[in-house]
Write a protein that holds these residues in place. Structure first.
Motif, PDB file in Angstrom:
ATOM      1  N   TYR A  90     -20.311 -11.695  41.398  1.00  0.00           N
ATOM      2  CA  TYR A  90     -19.812 -10.707  42.352  1.00  0.00           C
ATOM      3  C   TYR A  90     -18.307 -10.826  42.596  1.00  0.00           C
ATOM      4  O   TYR A  90     -17.715 -11.898  42.515  1.00  0.00           O
ATOM      5  CB  TYR A  90     -20.551 -10.832  43.696  1.00  0.00           C
ATOM      6  CG  TYR A  90     -20.365 -12.162  44.391  1.00  0.00           C
ATOM      7  CD1 TYR A  90     -19.265 -12.408  45.220  1.00  0.00           C
ATOM      8  CD2 TYR A  90     -21.295 -13.201  44.231  1.00  0.00           C
ATOM      9  CE1 TYR A  90     -19.097 -13.630  45.860  1.00  0.00           C
ATOM     10  CE2 TYR A  90     -21.138 -14.418  44.877  1.00  0.00           C
ATOM     11  CZ  TYR A  90     -20.036 -14.624  45.682  1.00  0.00           C
ATOM     12  OH  TYR A  90     -19.864 -15.839  46.308  1.00  0.00           O
ATOM     13  N   LEU A  91     -17.733  -9.676  42.906  1.00  0.00           N
ATOM     14  CA  LEU A  91     -16.356  -9.565  43.367  1.00  0.00           C
ATOM     15  C   LEU A  91     -16.385  -8.726  44.638  1.00  0.00           C
ATOM     16  O   LEU A  91     -17.018  -7.662  44.667  1.00  0.00           O
ATOM     17  CB  LEU A  91     -15.466  -8.872  42.325  1.00  0.00           C
ATOM     18  CG  LEU A  91     -15.234  -9.595  41.000  1.00  0.00           C
ATOM     19  CD1 LEU A  91     -14.552  -8.660  40.007  1.00  0.00           C
ATOM     20  CD2 LEU A  91     -14.389 -10.839  41.213  1.00  0.00           C
ATOM     21  N   VAL A  92     -15.741  -9.206  45.694  1.00  0.00           N
ATOM     22  CA  VAL A  92     -15.687  -8.468  46.952  1.00  0.00           C
ATOM     23  C   VAL A  92     -14.229  -8.295  47.348  1.00  0.00           C
ATOM     24  O   VAL A  92     -13.517  -9.279  47.572  1.00  0.00           O
ATOM     25  CB  VAL A  92     -16.440  -9.213  48.086  1.00  0.00           C
ATOM     26  CG1 VAL A  92     -16.359  -8.408  49.383  1.00  0.00           C
ATOM     27  CG2 VAL A  92     -17.888  -9.452  47.695  1.00  0.00           C
ATOM     28  N   ASP A  93     -13.803  -7.058  47.431  1.00  0.00           N
ATOM     29  CA  ASP A  93     -12.427  -6.738  47.812  1.00  0.00           C
ATOM     30  C   ASP A  93     -12.449  -6.140  49.216  1.00  0.00           C
ATOM     31  O   ASP A  93     -12.993  -5.056  49.428  1.00  0.00           O
ATOM     32  CB  ASP A  93     -11.822  -5.739  46.821  1.00  0.00           C
ATOM     33  CG  ASP A  93     -10.346  -5.484  47.085  1.00  0.00           C
ATOM     34  OD1 ASP A  93      -9.822  -6.007  48.090  1.00  0.00           O
ATOM     35  OD2 ASP A  93      -9.712  -4.750  46.305  1.00  0.00           O
ATOM     36  N   ARG A  94     -11.871  -6.867  50.176  1.00  0.00           N
ATOM     37  CA  ARG A  94     -11.833  -6.387  51.553  1.00  0.00           C
ATOM     38  C   ARG A  94     -10.434  -5.907  51.936  1.00  0.00           C
ATOM     39  O   ARG A  94     -10.002  -6.020  53.077  1.00  0.00           O
ATOM     40  CB  ARG A  94     -12.326  -7.471  52.497  1.00  0.00           C
ATOM     41  CG  ARG A  94     -13.816  -7.702  52.373  1.00  0.00           C
ATOM     42  CD  ARG A  94     -14.367  -8.588  53.445  1.00  0.00           C
ATOM     43  NE  ARG A  94     -14.360  -9.982  53.056  1.00  0.00           N
ATOM     44  CZ  ARG A  94     -15.061 -10.932  53.677  1.00  0.00           C
ATOM     45  NH1 ARG A  94     -15.795 -10.630  54.711  1.00  0.00           N
ATOM     46  NH2 ARG A  94     -15.013 -12.175  53.262  1.00  0.00           N
ATOM     47  N   GLY A  95      -9.744  -5.367  50.959  1.00  0.00           N
ATOM     48  CA  GLY A  95      -8.443  -4.764  51.215  1.00  0.00           C
ATOM     49  C   GLY A  95      -7.382  -5.780  51.577  1.00  0.00           C
ATOM     50  O   GLY A  95      -7.223  -6.805  50.921  1.00  0.00           O
ATOM     51  N   ASN A  96      -6.677  -5.493  52.661  1.00  0.00           N
ATOM     52  CA  ASN A  96      -5.534  -6.328  53.045  1.00  0.00           C
ATOM     53  C   ASN A  96      -5.899  -7.407  54.067  1.00  0.00           C
ATOM     54  O   ASN A  96      -5.033  -7.923  54.763  1.00  0.00           O
ATOM     55  CB  ASN A  96      -4.416  -5.438  53.621  1.00  0.00           C
ATOM     56  CG  ASN A  96      -3.858  -4.490  52.577  1.00  0.00           C
ATOM     57  OD1 ASN A  96      -3.722  -4.849  51.412  1.00  0.00           O
ATOM     58  ND2 ASN A  96      -3.544  -3.266  52.990  1.00  0.00           N
ATOM     59  N   THR A  97      -7.184  -7.743  54.172  1.00  0.00           N
ATOM     60  CA  THR A  97      -7.581  -8.777  55.122  1.00  0.00           C
ATOM     61  C   THR A  97      -7.141 -10.150  54.618  1.00  0.00           C
ATOM     62  O   THR A  97      -6.827 -10.341  53.441  1.00  0.00           O
ATOM     63  CB  THR A  97      -9.109  -8.785  55.326  1.00  0.00           C
ATOM     64  OG1 THR A  97      -9.726  -9.133  54.084  1.00  0.00           O
ATOM     65  CG2 THR A  97      -9.606  -7.422  55.782  1.00  0.00           C
ATOM     66  N   MET A  98      -7.152 -11.137  55.523  1.00  0.00           N
ATOM     67  CA  MET A  98      -6.737 -12.490  55.171  1.00  0.00           C
ATOM     68  C   MET A  98      -7.698 -13.128  54.166  1.00  0.00           C
ATOM     69  O   MET A  98      -7.335 -14.042  53.434  1.00  0.00           O
ATOM     70  CB  MET A  98      -6.659 -13.362  56.441  1.00  0.00           C
ATOM     71  CG  MET A  98      -5.581 -12.929  57.420  1.00  0.00           C
ATOM     72  SD  MET A  98      -3.909 -13.071  56.730  1.00  0.00           S
ATOM     73  CE  MET A  98      -3.770 -14.859  56.615  1.00  0.00           C
ATOM     74  N   ARG A 103     -15.019 -14.197  45.079  1.00  0.00           N
ATOM     75  CA  ARG A 103     -15.603 -14.210  43.732  1.00  0.00           C
ATOM     76  C   ARG A 103     -16.580 -15.363  43.625  1.00  0.00           C
ATOM     77  O   ARG A 103     -16.373 -16.431  44.187  1.00  0.00           O
ATOM     78  CB  ARG A 103     -14.504 -14.373  42.671  1.00  0.00           C
ATOM     79  CG  ARG A 103     -15.021 -14.495  41.247  1.00  0.00           C
ATOM     80  CD  ARG A 103     -13.868 -14.675  40.261  1.00  0.00           C
ATOM     81  NE  ARG A 103     -13.153 -15.918  40.486  1.00  0.00           N
ATOM     82  CZ  ARG A 103     -13.553 -17.110  40.041  1.00  0.00           C
ATOM     83  NH1 ARG A 103     -14.681 -17.213  39.359  1.00  0.00           N
ATOM     84  NH2 ARG A 103     -12.851 -18.190  40.273  1.00  0.00           N
ATOM     85  N   GLY A 104     -17.688 -15.150  42.892  1.00  0.00           N
ATOM     86  CA  GLY A 104     -18.658 -16.214  42.684  1.00  0.00           C
ATOM     87  C   GLY A 104     -19.900 -15.670  42.008  1.00  0.00           C
ATOM     88  O   GLY A 104     -19.913 -14.545  41.511  1.00  0.00           O
TER      89      GLY A 104
END
Length: 237
Positions: A90-98, A103-104
């Motif tokens: 998986y890849l999770v993109d939460r935009g401009n969050t810290m 990835r994992g």
């Protein structure tokens, strides 16, 4: 017929290897205590076989997959003998969050919670409704009917999550309930696609302990992709 013959040959090879290993163990006196007990019992006219106990179900998580496991589980053969687990990268993109990009991978064992459901409970248990999450999965096979229903439910209730699923193989695609589940996922806004040869190479580079060695794709990788791509297109039309 050529695909079936190849799969049959592969399974036969695996069986022969296991048989040879067993014979070697016997030659060197490396039989297990259970085997020894059964043998002694047979000699005394009272055959006793101890029941085999499977270890408890668990979800394996990590950062990099063993290369041999990847090559076996992600091989996009039509008849997936022995491939009875799901590996979900998986890849999770939460935009401009810290938090940035997550990835994992998840791997399910035995029977119980599947990797798809475990992703939402272990990797993405909470997600701010105001934060847009773009999630991408590369999975060894498409979800079962139970998982498609649960995923569709999550996507309907958490509108901020956008999910794309790239599957190496289609799981039991001929079954009506599987087809209905894939259609429900598609209707819920999930992007479904079969993994192309380039996707296998990308997944190898991103999620596998490859030691910077490139992935040598199997001979019929492109042919098998085209087969599954056509089947998925027919289901979703």
């Amino acid at each position: 017929m050529r695909r079936k013959e190849k799969e049959a040959a592969e399974v036969t090879k695996d069986v022969k290897e296991v048989t040879n290993e067993g014979e070697k163990a016997v030659e060197h006196g490396e039989t297990s205590s259970a085997e020894a007990s059964a043998t002694n019992g047979a000699q005394n006219g009272d055959l006793q076989v101890e029941p085999m106990e499977l270890p408890p179900f668990e979800i394996i998580t990590g950062d990099r997959i063993d290369p041999f496991v990847f090559k076996f589980q992600f091989k996009n053969v039509e008849y997936s003998s022995g491939r009875n687990k799901t590996i979900l990268c998986y890849l999770v993109d939460r935009g401009n969050t810290m938090d940035g990009l997550l990835r994992g991978f998840l791997e399910d064992e035995h029977a119980g919670t599947h990797a798809e459901e475990a992703f939402f409970t272990q990797c993405l248990p909470h997600c701010d409704p105001a934060t847009k999450c773009t999630v991408t999965w590369y999975v060894s096979s498409s979800p079962c009917s139970a998982c498609t229903a649960k995923i569709a439910e999550v996507l309907k209730s958490r509108k901020n999550i956008k999910l794309s699923i790239f599957a190496a193989r289609l799981f039991e695609w001929e079954e009506e309930e599987i087809q209905a589940g894939l259609k429900a996922l598609h209707a819920a806004g999930c992007k479904l696609r079969v993994m192309k040869p380039l996707d296998f190479s990308y997944t190898w580079d991103t999620f596998v302990e490859s030691d910077d060695q490139p992935l040598n794709l199997w001979e019929d990788c492109k042919e098998n992709y085209e087969f599954y791509h056509e089947k998925l297109a027919d289901i979703l039309e």
